[in-house]
Write a protein that holds these residues in place. Structure first.
Motif, PDB file in Angstrom:
ATOM      1  N   LEU A   1       1.115  -1.180  -0.207  1.00 12.09           N
ATOM      2  CA  LEU A   1       0.228   0.216   0.579  1.00 12.09           C
ATOM      3  C   LEU A   1       0.669   1.463  -0.055  1.00 12.09           C
ATOM      4  O   LEU A   1       0.671   2.215  -0.680  1.00 12.09           O
ATOM      5  N   ALA A   2       2.109   1.048   0.784  1.00 13.83           N
ATOM      6  CA  ALA A   2       2.777   2.196   0.472  1.00 13.83           C
ATOM      7  C   ALA A   2       2.818   2.716  -0.634  1.00 13.83           C
ATOM      8  O   ALA A   2       3.552   3.702  -0.922  1.00 13.83           O
ATOM      9  N   LEU A   3       3.748   1.808  -0.597  1.00 13.57           N
ATOM     10  CA  LEU A   3       4.593   1.675  -2.608  1.00 13.57           C
ATOM     11  C   LEU A   3       3.354   2.506  -3.780  1.00 13.57           C
ATOM     12  O   LEU A   3       4.177   3.692  -4.895  1.00 13.57           O
ATOM     13  N   LEU A   4       2.151   1.762  -3.070  1.00 18.37           N
ATOM     14  CA  LEU A   4       0.794   2.757  -4.063  1.00 18.37           C
ATOM     15  C   LEU A   4       0.759   4.094  -3.960  1.00 18.37           C
ATOM     16  O   LEU A   4       1.077   4.653  -4.868  1.00 18.37           O
ATOM     17  N   VAL A   5       0.582   4.487  -2.784  1.00 19.87           N
ATOM     18  CA  VAL A   5       0.548   5.535  -2.907  1.00 19.87           C
ATOM     19  C   VAL A   5       1.542   6.624  -2.560  1.00 19.87           C
ATOM     20  O   VAL A   5       1.078   8.228  -3.495  1.00 19.87           O
TER      21      VAL A   5
END
Length: 246
Positions: A106-110
């Motif tokens: 999720l961190a990579l996406l956001v």
């Protein structure tokens, strides 16, 4: 993806609304008011603000971390005292691998989307330049790089996401309204950065809320928030000379 069941309300609506007001008053409502005033008092374009503790004293960095966690501990206390337990908002440690994996992805996406929104907003003059790192040049700089994000990640995701969305659902708000209310609060206390910070955090709050009501887990979002803030701090320390506004 199905919505996870909402834990039963531990008290009547009035009591829960009072509890929500107390928790938010001790955590984020003052920050929302201060952020709104900052937009009125100062221009946006060409202004630099800090999202990380800028004290040059390590003792103050540590004290800020320790006492900054107090609102999250209050929420944990209230959940345990009501008989719900921290499992009501997914704070148990029974799925560490899944929570960690979800959080990092999720961190990579956001993170990719967030960098684009921030740079565009600064260039358009609708966002202030943000310093997301502690003061450099100290032996403890990189210790604080991890302390500040840990504080923010735990307090924001436990209160604004896990606790608030759950409580709003328990007092009768629809799922979409609970997610929207949480996201608006998240965007509100980032208004000091400008309208880009508001929009970016509003969007992130909507995504986090949508996923939370399906997973009913808070830890993935604590992990994601922590990774995002650490990445932002290290990136600024390494590449600040190439960023707009610095």
């Amino acid at each position: 993806m199905e919505v996870a069941p909402v834990p039963p309300a531990p008290a009547d609506r009035r009591t829960l609304y009072e509890e929500i007001l107390v928790v938010l008053s001790l955590s984020f409502l003052a920050s929302v008011a201060s952020s709104i005033l900052s937009l009125i008092e100062s221009p946006i374009s060409g202004v630099v603000v800090a999202s990380s503790n800028q004290s040059p004293l390590f003792a103050r960095q540590v004290l800020s971390f320790v006492f900054g966690l107090a609102p999250a501990f209050l929420v944990v206390h209230l959940l345990r005292r009501s008989g719900e337990g921290v499992g009501a908002i997914g704070l148990t440690f029974d799925q560490p691998r899944r929570d960690l994996t979800r959080g990092v992805l999720l961190a990579l996406l956001v993170g990719v989307a967030g960098i684009g929104v921030y740079l565009a907003a600064v260039e358009l003059g609708v966002n202030r330049s943000v310093v997301p790192a502690p003061p450099e040049g100290h032996w403890w700089t990189y210790v604080a790089v991890f302390l500040n994000p840990a504080d923010a990640a735990i307090v924001e995701e436990v209160i604004v996401l896990g606790y608030l969305v759950t409580r709003l659902q328990q007092v009768g708000w629809s799922t979409n309204a609970a997610i929207g209310g949480s996201a608006l609060l998240r965007g509100g206390y980032h208004l000091y950065q400008g309208f880009g910070g508001f929009a970016g955090n509003l969007a992130m709050g909507l995504l986090f809320g949508w996923l939370f009501v399906r997973w009913r887990r808070t830890w993935p979002f604590v992990v994601a928030h922590f990774v995002l803030d650490v990445g932002a701090a290290i990136g600024w320390l390494w590449f600040r000379d190439h960023l707009p506004g610095f």
